[in-house]
Design a protein around this motif. Sequence first.
Motif, mmCIF file in Angstrom:
data_model
loop_
_atom_site.group_PDB
_atom_site.id
_atom_site.type_symbol
_atom_site.label_atom_id
_atom_site.label_comp_id
_atom_site.label_asym_id
_atom_site.label_seq_id
_atom_site.Cartn_x
_atom_site.Cartn_y
_atom_site.Cartn_z
ATOM 1 N N ARG A 122 0.812 -1.219 0.000
ATOM 2 C CA ARG A 122 0.000 0.000 0.000
ATOM 3 C C ARG A 122 0.845 1.270 0.000
ATOM 4 N NH1 ARG A 122 -3.518 -1.147 5.244
ATOM 5 N NH2 ARG A 122 -3.587 -3.155 4.169
ATOM 6 N N SER A 182 -9.265 1.552 3.015
ATOM 7 C CA SER A 182 -9.636 1.297 1.628
ATOM 8 C C SER A 182 -8.809 2.255 0.774
ATOM 9 C CB SER A 182 -11.133 1.563 1.436
ATOM 10 O OG SER A 182 -11.501 1.411 0.090
ATOM 11 N N GLU A 239 -1.776 -4.709 -3.634
ATOM 12 C CA GLU A 239 -2.008 -3.565 -2.752
ATOM 13 C C GLU A 239 -1.287 -2.299 -3.209
ATOM 14 O OE1 GLU A 239 -1.526 -4.439 1.408
ATOM 15 O OE2 GLU A 239 -3.535 -5.327 1.466
ATOM 16 N N VAL A 286 -6.414 -1.533 -2.066
ATOM 17 C CA VAL A 286 -6.475 -2.125 -0.728
ATOM 18 C C VAL A 286 -7.933 -2.125 -0.305
ATOM 19 C CG1 VAL A 286 -5.715 -1.945 1.681
ATOM 20 C CG2 VAL A 286 -4.193 -1.192 -0.173
ATOM 21 N N VAL A 287 -8.411 -3.235 0.231
ATOM 22 C CA VAL A 287 -9.793 -3.318 0.696
ATOM 23 C C VAL A 287 -9.823 -3.958 2.081
ATOM 24 C CG1 VAL A 287 -10.824 -3.428 -1.601
ATOM 25 C CG2 VAL A 287 -10.156 -5.555 -0.451
ATOM 26 N N PRO A 292 -10.873 -6.719 4.855
ATOM 27 C CA PRO A 292 -10.955 -8.178 4.655
ATOM 28 C C PRO A 292 -12.386 -8.691 4.764
ATOM 29 C CG PRO A 292 -10.150 -7.695 6.858
ATOM 30 C CD PRO A 292 -10.260 -6.369 6.159
ATOM 31 N N GLY A 327 -9.521 -9.377 -1.243
ATOM 32 C CA GLY A 327 -8.233 -8.706 -1.365
ATOM 33 C C GLY A 327 -7.230 -9.393 -2.272
ATOM 34 N N SER A 371 -6.017 -9.293 -6.380
ATOM 35 C CA SER A 371 -4.611 -9.185 -6.761
ATOM 36 C C SER A 371 -4.231 -10.242 -7.790
ATOM 37 C CB SER A 371 -3.727 -9.318 -5.516
ATOM 38 O OG SER A 371 -4.057 -8.345 -4.553
#
Length: 396
Positions: free
Chosen positions: A169, A279, A295, A299-300, A302, A307, A311
Amino acid sequence: MDRDATDILISGGGVAGLATAIAFGAAGFDVIVVDPAAPVTDATQDGADLRTTAFLQPAQAFLARAGLWDALSPDDTPLAVMRIVDAARDPAVTRDFVASDISDAPFGWNLPNWLLRRVMVDRIADMANVTLRTGTGFAGMVARLDCALVRLTDGGQIAAKLVIGADGRNSAVRQANGIEVTVKRYGQKAITFAVTHPAPHDGISTEVHRAGGPFTLVPLPDHEGLPCSSVVWMDTGPHIATLAALSDADFAAAANARSAGVNGQLTLVGKRSVWPIVSQIADRITAPRTALVAEAAHVVPPIGAQGLNMSLADMACLLDLAVASPQTLGEPAMLSAYAKARHGDMRLRVTGIDVLNRTSMAASPLVHDLRALGVRALHDAAPVRQRLMKLGLGAS
């Protein structure tokens, strides 16, 4: 200065970066992965990632394509049912979303993250065209027409046709390319841990909703002869900090009070880990000679096992484009096709999970009533339920 050359330079040696390297390596590309830290591959080591990941059907297919699944499958736990329990009401509202409604296979398979790293590191060691360099990381890059010149933190340089940012992130690759992100903060954290329980989980992953965030139990293999589950408990940051400071006995009591009795009496196994919940979506997922995945791009919270499965969808798309036209690796047309294929889906899923999380956090009785009605409506109409489950698996 001596300079190494490769087809693909990947920044980030986490699960996403390692999986990307193996997939591209299995397809015949030369790959170098760099990360300042070596992957932790033992659950007992300091810094071990004790979370688990549920690999949904498309993600499992990607890992099989990369030659990883045979080594992972002996330790997987199939997820046959996704159960939603709204425990904010009395009586609680419970609905089961069953994989057999839409498929002969489970929704997915759950695996510990530390084990994923171990299997992936072992796989890379057997691949002549994939190199994992730890102790050095991405420091900067200059994109040229034919390649990107990447500077490493140890002073080395690598010329790569494509640079993939899989470095999390706070991605250094994203920042080096001047790509901004939109971040939403919830004032939430998650505490993750494992439990044993007397009742078998029967392949059921359960989300228990009240206020503050979901309490999710995901099936694991038996531990010392007892059924076992991984737990992700989301709540406000101060409440999670209080929970993390409790003794094991007091924490187990709090977890049992929060679980609504799912799977019976829960007994804590191993250590607890705390993670921030945000998020995040990148404004762009490409730059000259550069693609962002995982990420670094999105990004989310869980929720719904989205997630890492998002990816792996990034990686599968990028790999398909590379295999279809290897001579255009890293060129504008390939990167444009990647952005067109993935960025809209990323935005849609990040927005959807943001709404779900805010609904789960809410303390208002009215919101609880609406949430319970929504769960009933989504489940009880078969065509809606089946469409929702297919979307959750990644179908368009």
